[in-house]
Design a protein around this motif. Sequence first.
Motif, PDB file in Angstrom:
ATOM      1  N   GLN A 236      -5.816   2.199   2.106  1.00 52.79           N
ATOM      2  CA  GLN A 236      -6.269   1.160   1.191  1.00 52.79           C
ATOM      3  C   GLN A 236      -5.778   1.487  -0.216  1.00 52.79           C
ATOM      4  O   GLN A 236      -6.005   2.588  -0.724  1.00 52.79           O
ATOM      5  CB  GLN A 236      -7.792   1.052   1.214  1.00 52.79           C
ATOM      6  CG  GLN A 236      -8.338  -0.126   0.428  1.00 52.79           C
ATOM      7  CD  GLN A 236      -9.841  -0.277   0.598  1.00 52.79           C
ATOM      8  OE1 GLN A 236     -10.507   0.611   1.116  1.00 52.79           O
ATOM      9  NE2 GLN A 236     -10.380  -1.397   0.168  1.00 52.79           N
TER      10      GLN A 236
ATOM     11  N   THR B 149      -5.647  -4.433   8.889  1.00 50.65           N
ATOM     12  CA  THR B 149      -6.371  -4.502   7.621  1.00 50.65           C
ATOM     13  C   THR B 149      -7.871  -4.404   7.849  1.00 50.65           C
ATOM     14  O   THR B 149      -8.589  -3.752   7.084  1.00 50.65           O
ATOM     15  CB  THR B 149      -6.026  -5.812   6.892  1.00 50.65           C
ATOM     16  OG1 THR B 149      -4.616  -5.859   6.665  1.00 50.65           O
ATOM     17  CG2 THR B 149      -6.745  -5.908   5.560  1.00 50.65           C
TER      18      THR B 149
ATOM     19  N   PRO C 244     -13.131  -4.770   5.236  1.00 49.84           N
ATOM     20  CA  PRO C 244     -13.252  -5.723   4.128  1.00 49.84           C
ATOM     21  C   PRO C 244     -14.492  -6.603   4.229  1.00 49.84           C
ATOM     22  O   PRO C 244     -15.061  -6.801   5.307  1.00 49.84           O
ATOM     23  CB  PRO C 244     -11.983  -6.568   4.270  1.00 49.84           C
ATOM     24  CG  PRO C 244     -11.708  -6.546   5.744  1.00 49.84           C
ATOM     25  CD  PRO C 244     -12.114  -5.177   6.213  1.00 49.84           C
TER      26      PRO C 244
ATOM     27  N   ASP D  64      -9.552  -1.236   5.963  1.00 50.76           N
ATOM     28  CA  ASP D  64     -10.263  -1.555   4.725  1.00 50.76           C
ATOM     29  C   ASP D  64     -11.750  -1.850   4.906  1.00 50.76           C
ATOM     30  O   ASP D  64     -12.487  -1.857   3.917  1.00 50.76           O
ATOM     31  CB  ASP D  64      -9.616  -2.769   4.050  1.00 50.76           C
ATOM     32  CG  ASP D  64      -8.194  -2.495   3.585  1.00 50.76           C
ATOM     33  OD1 ASP D  64      -7.753  -1.333   3.688  1.00 50.76           O
ATOM     34  OD2 ASP D  64      -7.530  -3.442   3.129  1.00 50.76           O
TER      35      ASP D  64
ATOM     36  N   SER E 195       0.842  -1.192   0.000  1.00 45.75           N
ATOM     37  CA  SER E 195       0.000   0.000   0.000  1.00 45.75           C
ATOM     38  C   SER E 195       0.877   1.241   0.000  1.00 45.75           C
ATOM     39  O   SER E 195       2.082   1.177   0.280  1.00 45.75           O
ATOM     40  CB  SER E 195      -0.931   0.011   1.217  1.00 45.75           C
ATOM     41  OG  SER E 195      -0.195   0.126   2.413  1.00 45.75           O
TER      42      SER E 195
END
Length: 275
Positions: free
Chosen positions: A58, A86, A92, A90, A52
């Motif tokens: 992100q 993460t 996610p 993010d 990154s």
Amino acid sequence: MTPPIRDALYFPEDSSSLIDPYIPNPGIQQDAVPSKPNVTLTFATSLDSQLSLAPGVQTALSGPESKAMTHYLRSKHDAILIGVGTAEADNPSLNCRIAGVGGYGGDGLQGQPRPVVIDPRGRWQFTAESKVLKLAKEGKGKAPWVVTKAPIDESRTRLLESVGGRVIAIGQEGCPEGRVSWDYVLKDLGAAHIGSIMIEGGGAIINDLLAPDNISLVDTVIVTIAPTWLGKGGVQVCPDEKVENGARLPVARLTNVKWVPLGDDVVLCGSPSRG
């Protein structure tokens, strides 16, 4: 003709056949309690070996073809693992969107991996609006397991459990501050009948698993290399050095190597040498 499934991804057989030799054999995963899951370490990197642009930022690297490959890999593993950094940066989804899996044309949750978040200090402030929990509630993914050394408050524990998730408390044995012992983590996941796990990041986890003390735990490495340089200041894949008798040595080398072009990206597959 069957209409396309909304949000589903497609990974063609002529590409998947090149990746399949590096995917865990499901027949080997049927042990009552595997001693350790089969571990696939996979990530996307720039030409200067960065994940990154900066910590917590992100950064999209994979093209559409290699992104579809990532979701195909998810469909072939029991679990997918990331670190808390993460998860926070993010938000996610941690599900699989390959057409034909559960939630995307398939039955139940077939083909959906179990998300696992490594959160040693219990700092992940997930809510009912976190993508991974929303998708679990919608039947488009499984709820996460949170692996931690710290207590998780009762309200967050109840929230996890309400969508099928759980907290996995691990001991302090051999754990550096703010980190985990991968031997213990993988043993606990094996005891929970996870036969294969796909580890996607972030940087601290990738570098930790590539370090000399842990690389033997990794069975397969699949790296997407994007045709871009991110420049200095990013999150770099660079594990700790290996030193023997005062001399620096390479940490590891991949064997059984294959390079697979996917769109503008190239995917490197291999297994760490046990020598």
